[in-house]
Structure formats: structure tokens, C-alpha cells
Motif scaffolding. Structure first.
Motif, PDB file in Angstrom:
ATOM      1  N   MET A   1     -36.738  -7.946 -33.264  1.00 45.73           N
ATOM      2  CA  MET A   1     -36.337  -8.939 -32.302  1.00 45.73           C
ATOM      3  C   MET A   1     -36.233 -10.280 -33.012  1.00 45.73           C
ATOM      4  O   MET A   1     -37.091 -10.659 -33.778  1.00 45.73           O
ATOM      5  N   LYS A   2     -35.168 -10.990 -32.741  1.00 46.57           N
ATOM      6  CA  LYS A   2     -34.967 -12.319 -33.320  1.00 46.57           C
ATOM      7  C   LYS A   2     -34.913 -13.344 -32.207  1.00 46.57           C
ATOM      8  O   LYS A   2     -34.586 -13.044 -31.067  1.00 46.57           O
ATOM      9  N   SER A   3     -35.208 -14.581 -32.542  1.00 47.28           N
ATOM     10  CA  SER A   3     -35.175 -15.660 -31.571  1.00 47.28           C
ATOM     11  C   SER A   3     -34.949 -16.964 -32.303  1.00 47.28           C
ATOM     12  O   SER A   3     -34.841 -17.001 -33.523  1.00 47.28           O
ATOM     13  N   ASN A   4     -34.870 -18.043 -31.563  1.00 49.38           N
ATOM     14  CA  ASN A   4     -34.698 -19.372 -32.134  1.00 49.38           C
ATOM     15  C   ASN A   4     -35.827 -20.267 -31.669  1.00 49.38           C
ATOM     16  O   ASN A   4     -36.214 -20.245 -30.502  1.00 49.38           O
ATOM     17  N   TYR A  20     -39.083 -22.353 -27.508  1.00 46.87           N
ATOM     18  CA  TYR A  20     -38.828 -21.017 -28.039  1.00 46.87           C
ATOM     19  C   TYR A  20     -37.713 -20.433 -27.186  1.00 46.87           C
ATOM     20  O   TYR A  20     -37.836 -20.385 -25.958  1.00 46.87           O
ATOM     21  N   ILE A  21     -36.627 -20.029 -27.818  1.00 46.59           N
ATOM     22  CA  ILE A  21     -35.452 -19.565 -27.083  1.00 46.59           C
ATOM     23  C   ILE A  21     -35.166 -18.119 -27.470  1.00 46.59           C
ATOM     24  O   ILE A  21     -34.938 -17.808 -28.640  1.00 46.59           O
TER      25      ILE A  21
END
Length: 75
Positions: A1-4, A20-21
Motif C-alpha cells: 500500500m502506498k500513500s502520500n 496523511y493522504i
């Protein structure tokens, strides 16, 4: 899982975490219904180059094959 993560690093002695997006939809069953997958490329559009007067962050998602645009309002 990736996020920005939205982080202000203008002053390295005072780094600030803002947000946190994660726009992945875990109910999705494939790449067309799962939202943003694998954010890879980032591009900042400066406020002076955007008609709204706010900077933009463009995020290219490798697996889902889309580009997400975030407008940074400074609030």
C-alpha cells in the motif's frame, strides 16, 4: 500500500506534518475500482503558474494509471 504524506520541510530544524493522504478504495476489486494505486511521480505547479493562485501537487499513480491533482490552499 502506498500513500502520500503532506510535510512542510522549508525549515529543516522545524519540520511539520500536515496530513496523511490515502485515496485507495479497499472495497475495489481491481485497478479500475480501487482508487489511486502506487503513487510514483510527483510534480509541483507553483502558485504563479496556476490561475487560482494556489500551488498544485500532481501525483502520477503507476498501477492505477491516473494522475491526481491536489490544490494546496495553505489552510
Amino acid at each position: 500500500m502506498k500513500s502520500n504524506n503532506a510535510v512542510d520541510i522549508n525549515k529543516l530544524e522545524n519540520v511539520k506534518f500536515y496530513d496523511y493522504i490515502n485515496l485507495r478504495d479497499f472495497a475495489g476489486t481491481d485497478t479500475s475500482t480501487s482508487g489511486d494505486l502506487a503513487p510514483e511521480g510527483l510534480c509541483l505547479v507553483e502558485a504563479k503558474d496556476n490561475p487560482t493562485g494556489n500551488p498544485l501537487l500532481l501525483v502520477a499513480n503507476e498501477v492505477s494509471g491516473n494522475v491526481r491533482v491536489f490544490e494546496i490552499s495553505g489552510k
